[in-house]
Design a protein around this motif. Structure first.
Motif, PDB file in Angstrom:
ATOM      1  N   ALA A 100      21.785   2.933  42.990  1.00 55.21           N
ATOM      2  CA  ALA A 100      21.609   1.338  42.749  1.00 55.21           C
ATOM      3  C   ALA A 100      22.805   0.636  43.063  1.00 55.21           C
ATOM      4  N   ARG A 101      24.334   1.083  42.638  1.00 57.55           N
ATOM      5  CA  ARG A 101      24.884   0.298  43.002  1.00 57.55           C
ATOM      6  C   ARG A 101      25.638   0.672  44.497  1.00 57.55           C
ATOM      7  N   TRP A 102      25.802   1.695  44.656  1.00 60.78           N
ATOM      8  CA  TRP A 102      26.367   2.349  45.597  1.00 60.78           C
ATOM      9  C   TRP A 102      26.719   1.664  47.231  1.00 60.78           C
ATOM     10  N   ASP A 103      27.657   1.368  47.694  1.00 61.36           N
ATOM     11  CA  ASP A 103      27.307   1.142  48.605  1.00 61.36           C
ATOM     12  C   ASP A 103      28.640   1.866  49.931  1.00 61.36           C
ATOM     13  N   PHE A 104      28.439   0.827  51.325  1.00 59.37           N
ATOM     14  CA  PHE A 104      29.696   1.819  52.197  1.00 59.37           C
ATOM     15  C   PHE A 104      29.525   0.770  53.030  1.00 59.37           C
ATOM     16  N   ARG A 105      30.969   1.084  53.343  1.00 55.90           N
ATOM     17  CA  ARG A 105      31.467  -0.319  54.028  1.00 55.90           C
ATOM     18  C   ARG A 105      32.013   0.377  55.382  1.00 55.90           C
ATOM     19  N   LEU A 106      31.969  -0.946  56.002  1.00 52.30           N
ATOM     20  CA  LEU A 106      33.304  -1.084  57.620  1.00 52.30           C
ATOM     21  C   LEU A 106      33.051  -2.235  57.953  1.00 52.30           C
ATOM     22  N   PHE A 107      34.615  -2.050  57.830  1.00 53.64           N
ATOM     23  CA  PHE A 107      36.230  -3.111  57.511  1.00 53.64           C
ATOM     24  C   PHE A 107      37.197  -3.496  57.753  1.00 53.64           C
ATOM     25  N   GLY A 108      37.480  -4.217  58.503  1.00 52.24           N
ATOM     26  CA  GLY A 108      39.090  -4.992  58.918  1.00 52.24           C
ATOM     27  C   GLY A 108      38.965  -5.575  60.580  1.00 52.24           C
ATOM     28  N   LEU A 109      39.441  -4.619  61.359  1.00 43.78           N
ATOM     29  CA  LEU A 109      39.601  -5.144  62.390  1.00 43.78           C
ATOM     30  C   LEU A 109      38.035  -4.847  63.311  1.00 43.78           C
ATOM     31  N   VAL A 110      37.018  -5.493  62.684  1.00 47.49           N
ATOM     32  CA  VAL A 110      35.743  -5.096  63.156  1.00 47.49           C
ATOM     33  C   VAL A 110      35.570  -7.015  63.324  1.00 47.49           C
ATOM     34  N   ARG A 140      43.450   0.610  65.725  1.00 48.30           N
ATOM     35  CA  ARG A 140      44.004   2.257  66.388  1.00 48.30           C
ATOM     36  C   ARG A 140      43.802   3.121  65.676  1.00 48.30           C
ATOM     37  N   TYR A 141      43.960   2.922  63.822  1.00 50.53           N
ATOM     38  CA  TYR A 141      43.290   3.456  63.077  1.00 50.53           C
ATOM     39  C   TYR A 141      42.923   3.190  61.795  1.00 50.53           C
ATOM     40  N   VAL A 142      42.909   4.604  61.188  1.00 49.15           N
ATOM     41  CA  VAL A 142      41.568   4.036  59.698  1.00 49.15           C
ATOM     42  C   VAL A 142      42.045   4.556  57.986  1.00 49.15           C
ATOM     43  N   LEU A 143      41.459   3.940  57.804  1.00 46.83           N
ATOM     44  CA  LEU A 143      41.791   4.275  56.689  1.00 46.83           C
ATOM     45  C   LEU A 143      40.756   4.437  55.897  1.00 46.83           C
ATOM     46  N   VAL A 144      40.305   5.805  55.400  1.00 47.00           N
ATOM     47  CA  VAL A 144      38.757   5.664  55.157  1.00 47.00           C
ATOM     48  C   VAL A 144      39.173   5.825  53.251  1.00 47.00           C
ATOM     49  N   HIS A 145      38.341   4.808  52.390  1.00 48.85           N
ATOM     50  CA  HIS A 145      38.732   4.524  51.034  1.00 48.85           C
ATOM     51  C   HIS A 145      37.503   5.155  50.168  1.00 48.85           C
ATOM     52  N   ALA A 199      42.016   8.075  52.768  1.00 49.89           N
ATOM     53  CA  ALA A 199      42.916   9.493  53.621  1.00 49.89           C
ATOM     54  C   ALA A 199      42.895   8.198  54.963  1.00 49.89           C
ATOM     55  N   ASN A 200      44.343   8.794  55.352  1.00 46.64           N
ATOM     56  CA  ASN A 200      44.417   7.907  56.763  1.00 46.64           C
ATOM     57  C   ASN A 200      44.203   8.851  57.861  1.00 46.64           C
ATOM     58  N   LEU A 201      43.466   8.722  59.352  1.00 50.97           N
ATOM     59  CA  LEU A 201      43.175   9.324  60.973  1.00 50.97           C
ATOM     60  C   LEU A 201      43.931   7.805  61.472  1.00 50.97           C
ATOM     61  N   PRO A 202      44.672   8.737  62.751  1.00 48.57           N
ATOM     62  CA  PRO A 202      44.248   7.820  64.240  1.00 48.57           C
ATOM     63  C   PRO A 202      42.887   7.741  64.343  1.00 48.57           C
ATOM     64  N   LEU A 203      42.188   7.089  65.055  1.00 50.65           N
ATOM     65  CA  LEU A 203      41.258   6.547  65.314  1.00 50.65           C
ATOM     66  C   LEU A 203      40.894   7.737  66.358  1.00 50.65           C
ATOM     67  N   ARG A 255      33.289   5.986  50.490  1.00 46.71           N
ATOM     68  CA  ARG A 255      32.871   4.247  50.132  1.00 46.71           C
ATOM     69  C   ARG A 255      32.904   3.396  50.982  1.00 46.71           C
ATOM     70  N   GLY A 256      33.585   3.900  52.092  1.00 54.04           N
ATOM     71  CA  GLY A 256      34.267   2.813  53.571  1.00 54.04           C
ATOM     72  C   GLY A 256      35.396   3.072  54.192  1.00 54.04           C
ATOM     73  N   VAL A 257      35.201   2.823  55.889  1.00 52.43           N
ATOM     74  CA  VAL A 257      35.931   2.518  56.127  1.00 52.43           C
ATOM     75  C   VAL A 257      36.770   1.749  56.718  1.00 52.43           C
ATOM     76  N   GLU A 258      38.048   1.607  56.697  1.00 58.66           N
ATOM     77  CA  GLU A 258      38.841   0.265  57.444  1.00 58.66           C
ATOM     78  C   GLU A 258      39.256   0.048  58.432  1.00 58.66           C
ATOM     79  N   PHE A 259      39.235  -0.447  59.569  1.00 55.36           N
ATOM     80  CA  PHE A 259      39.825  -0.051  60.752  1.00 55.36           C
ATOM     81  C   PHE A 259      41.262  -0.921  60.894  1.00 55.36           C
ATOM     82  N   LEU A 260      42.358  -0.648  61.205  1.00 58.33           N
ATOM     83  CA  LEU A 260      43.782  -1.427  60.755  1.00 58.33           C
ATOM     84  C   LEU A 260      44.581  -0.717  62.112  1.00 58.33           C
TER      85      LEU A 260
END
Length: 189
Positions: A33-43, A98-103, A110-114, A158-163
């Motif tokens: 009921a409180r869970w969410d998934f976000r896409l944020f950062g360079l968007v 060019r990169y993501v940081l998965v939260h 966890a970090n990965l190149p895009l 819980r989400g992906v940050e674009f960096l």
């Protein structure tokens, strides 16, 4: 081990029949009921889904070999979820992403190149082997990145940050290799 299995098993790995349970810290208690998934950062505009909305996204099945830095591998694991390519269709990236940081829960990242994140066989899984993921394997959602050691397949996502630059994830800050390619035995930095 058959020739096919040998060819699909990276150096220094041994095959196992069941996926071991490995994680640092406690299994999070998740309240959907409180869970969410976000896409944020360079968007251009942040996106947020609750669990029902995320589960309503187009899903797919994936059969993949997975490899853990601790030395085990499993062939032909079966996952169900939303591809990383489907998820990214819902945002417009800003120039330079060019990169993501998965939260994930408990501050794990966890970090990965895009381009690695968007590989065809990556997905956010809620199902494993025909069933819902179990909490110890990352329910309600885990990332699956078969081309990397399994620590890059973060549990409890819980989400992906674009960096525009690479930010080391939790395990990379603890001494693990930044890339984590099992075929190159990139275990530790």
């Amino acid at each position: 081990m058959t020739t096919d299995a040998r060819a699909r098993t990276p150096p220094g790995q041994r095959l196992v029949a069941r996926m071991p349970v490995l994680h640092y810290g406690p299994i999070p208690r998740v309240d959907l009921a409180r869970w969410d998934f976000r896409l944020f950062g360079l968007v251009e505009e942040e996106v947020r889904w609750d669990y029902a909305q995320f589960r309503a996204l187009p899903s797919r099945s994936l059969t993949a070999d997975i490899h853990c830095v601790t030395g085990w591998s499993m062939l032909d694991t079966r996952w169900e979820g939303v591809s990383t390519r489907e998820v990214i269709r819902h945002v417009r990236l800003r120039p330079g992403a060019r990169y993501v940081l998965v939260h994930a829960e408990h501050g794990f990242t966890a970090n990965l190149p895009l381009d690695v994140f968007l590989a065809e066989d990556n997905l956010f899984a809620w199902g494993y082997d025909g069933r819902e993921l179990s909490p110890e394997h990352g329910w309600p959602l885990r990332l699956v990145v078969p081309s990397r050691y399994f620590w890059k397949s973060a549990k409890w996502v819980r989400g992906v940050e674009f960096l525009d630059h690479d930010v080391p994830g939790f395990w990379e800050r603890a001494g693990y290799h930044n890339e984590g390619d099992p075929w190159q035995e990139q275990r530790y930095g």
